[in-house]
Design a protein around this motif. Sequence first.
Motif, PDB file in Angstrom:
ATOM      1  N   ILE A  10       0.828  -1.222   0.000  1.00  0.00           N
ATOM      2  CA  ILE A  10       0.000   0.000   0.000  1.00  0.00           C
ATOM      3  C   ILE A  10       0.862   1.272   0.000  1.00  0.00           C
ATOM      4  O   ILE A  10       0.360   2.368   0.239  1.00  0.00           O
ATOM      5  CB  ILE A  10      -0.978   0.020   1.212  1.00  0.00           C
ATOM      6  CG1 ILE A  10      -0.213  -0.075   2.545  1.00  0.00           C
ATOM      7  CG2 ILE A  10      -2.025  -1.073   1.093  1.00  0.00           C
ATOM      8  CD1 ILE A  10      -1.077   0.125   3.777  1.00  0.00           C
ATOM      9  N   VAL A  53      -8.679  -1.018   8.828  1.00  0.00           N
ATOM     10  CA  VAL A  53      -8.344   0.016   7.838  1.00  0.00           C
ATOM     11  C   VAL A  53      -9.373   1.128   7.990  1.00  0.00           C
ATOM     12  O   VAL A  53     -10.581   0.875   7.915  1.00  0.00           O
ATOM     13  CB  VAL A  53      -8.414  -0.560   6.401  1.00  0.00           C
ATOM     14  CG1 VAL A  53      -7.955   0.493   5.388  1.00  0.00           C
ATOM     15  CG2 VAL A  53      -7.595  -1.834   6.277  1.00  0.00           C
ATOM     16  N   VAL A  76      -5.854   5.593   6.005  1.00  0.00           N
ATOM     17  CA  VAL A  76      -5.832   5.847   4.562  1.00  0.00           C
ATOM     18  C   VAL A  76      -5.954   7.346   4.282  1.00  0.00           C
ATOM     19  O   VAL A  76      -6.123   8.154   5.191  1.00  0.00           O
ATOM     20  CB  VAL A  76      -6.970   5.069   3.852  1.00  0.00           C
ATOM     21  CG1 VAL A  76      -6.749   3.572   3.969  1.00  0.00           C
ATOM     22  CG2 VAL A  76      -8.326   5.461   4.410  1.00  0.00           C
ATOM     23  N   ARG A  77      -5.857   7.681   3.008  1.00  0.00           N
ATOM     24  CA  ARG A  77      -5.985   9.060   2.507  1.00  0.00           C
ATOM     25  C   ARG A  77      -4.961   9.994   3.158  1.00  0.00           C
ATOM     26  O   ARG A  77      -5.225  11.166   3.401  1.00  0.00           O
ATOM     27  CB  ARG A  77      -7.412   9.581   2.734  1.00  0.00           C
ATOM     28  CG  ARG A  77      -8.497   8.684   2.123  1.00  0.00           C
ATOM     29  CD  ARG A  77      -9.861   9.348   2.096  1.00  0.00           C
ATOM     30  NE  ARG A  77     -10.471   9.581   3.382  1.00  0.00           N
ATOM     31  CZ  ARG A  77     -11.227   8.681   4.025  1.00  0.00           C
ATOM     32  NH1 ARG A  77     -11.423   7.479   3.490  1.00  0.00           N
ATOM     33  NH2 ARG A  77     -11.764   8.972   5.182  1.00  0.00           N
ATOM     34  N   THR A  98       0.417   4.507   7.870  1.00  0.00           N
ATOM     35  CA  THR A  98      -0.384   5.447   7.093  1.00  0.00           C
ATOM     36  C   THR A  98      -0.064   5.281   5.608  1.00  0.00           C
ATOM     37  O   THR A  98       1.064   4.934   5.234  1.00  0.00           O
ATOM     38  CB  THR A  98      -0.142   6.910   7.557  1.00  0.00           C
ATOM     39  OG1 THR A  98      -0.978   7.779   6.804  1.00  0.00           O
ATOM     40  CG2 THR A  98       1.303   7.325   7.410  1.00  0.00           C
ATOM     41  N   THR A  99      -1.077   5.487   4.774  1.00  0.00           N
ATOM     42  CA  THR A  99      -0.874   5.394   3.334  1.00  0.00           C
ATOM     43  C   THR A  99      -1.612   6.543   2.645  1.00  0.00           C
ATOM     44  O   THR A  99      -2.685   6.958   3.116  1.00  0.00           O
ATOM     45  CB  THR A  99      -1.386   4.052   2.757  1.00  0.00           C
ATOM     46  OG1 THR A  99      -1.329   4.107   1.328  1.00  0.00           O
ATOM     47  CG2 THR A  99      -2.811   3.745   3.172  1.00  0.00           C
ATOM     48  N   THR A 102      -6.447   5.842  -1.203  1.00  0.00           N
ATOM     49  CA  THR A 102      -7.817   5.901  -0.676  1.00  0.00           C
ATOM     50  C   THR A 102      -8.160   4.549  -0.048  1.00  0.00           C
ATOM     51  O   THR A 102      -7.463   3.547  -0.269  1.00  0.00           O
ATOM     52  CB  THR A 102      -8.836   6.175  -1.794  1.00  0.00           C
ATOM     53  OG1 THR A 102      -8.774   5.079  -2.721  1.00  0.00           O
ATOM     54  CG2 THR A 102      -8.546   7.487  -2.507  1.00  0.00           C
ATOM     55  N   MET A 103      -9.224   4.526   0.705  1.00  0.00           N
ATOM     56  CA  MET A 103      -9.656   3.275   1.337  1.00  0.00           C
ATOM     57  C   MET A 103      -9.886   2.184   0.276  1.00  0.00           C
ATOM     58  O   MET A 103      -9.457   1.047   0.437  1.00  0.00           O
ATOM     59  CB  MET A 103     -10.941   3.519   2.123  1.00  0.00           C
ATOM     60  CG  MET A 103     -11.550   2.277   2.693  1.00  0.00           C
ATOM     61  SD  MET A 103     -11.487   2.169   4.452  1.00  0.00           S
ATOM     62  CE  MET A 103     -12.620   3.365   5.040  1.00  0.00           C
ATOM     63  N   ALA A 106      -6.489   1.008  -1.216  1.00  0.00           N
ATOM     64  CA  ALA A 106      -5.694   0.260  -0.221  1.00  0.00           C
ATOM     65  C   ALA A 106      -6.289  -1.133  -0.039  1.00  0.00           C
ATOM     66  O   ALA A 106      -5.575  -2.142  -0.060  1.00  0.00           O
ATOM     67  CB  ALA A 106      -5.660   1.022   1.100  1.00  0.00           C
TER      68      ALA A 106
END
Lengths: 120, 142
Positions: A10, A53, A76-77, A98-99, A102-103, A106
């Motif tokens: 991710i 998530v 996410v986001r 953290t990534t 978007t949900m 991911a």
Amino acid sequence: MIVKDIVSCIEGEPLLICDPDLLEKEYTSAFATDLMSDALAMIHNSTETMVLVTGLANVQSLRTAEMLDIKLLILVRGKTLPDDILEVAREKDLNIITTGLTMYSACGRLYKEGLCGIYG
Amino acid sequence: MASILHKEYKVIRDDYIGAGKVSSDIKKTLSTIGVDAGVLRRISVACYESEINMIIHAWGGDITMDVTDDGVIRLVFADPGPGIPDMAKAMTPGWSTASDTARDMGFGAGMGLPNIKRVSDEFDIKTSEKGTTLTLGFKVEQ
């Protein structure tokens, strides 16, 4: 799925790692939501190898994880947490990645790589 | 059925940041006396949902926890109002009256009371405009 593979899949960044062995640990399922009651309703499917998530970056996502014995959160986001909330997470031995994805993206990538949902 | 462990807490209306502190303390307390992990998770979820309800729907209130000598953990959530006007709707999954602020904090999925009932061994709720009292019981596995 091993956590270091989850991070790479991710394009994630570790935000808080309380477990020094985390990156080598295997997680078996994931549940994604921004509504904490939805996560709490999954109690019978929750395990310590389940990832939560969420785009909810506040203290309540940490408390939800605590009640469900969840040890790994993916934000996410591109969400992060302020220092005072990270301190709460540290007290609860939580691990947070953290990534910027978007949900949907991911979850799609993780599912494709074999991290299934709670019902498969 | 004497209480062998008793704790009392106050919950403050609209305290979104503190919401969950009581549940966290109850989980920690019960963990130290060796309550089974599965039972403890059910108690934690029910307690947290109920604590949240007092903060976002009621005007705060009091939470008490008792561990009785016959192996039951009992939680009582008593608030001073305004009461639940339609209990049937409140027990319907997905129905919610949560405010936008509560929703921003991740609440308001409409799963609270149905989920609390589902995970509890004993569930009793009494409500009027003078307040709501929710009593939950959990049998400790021997």
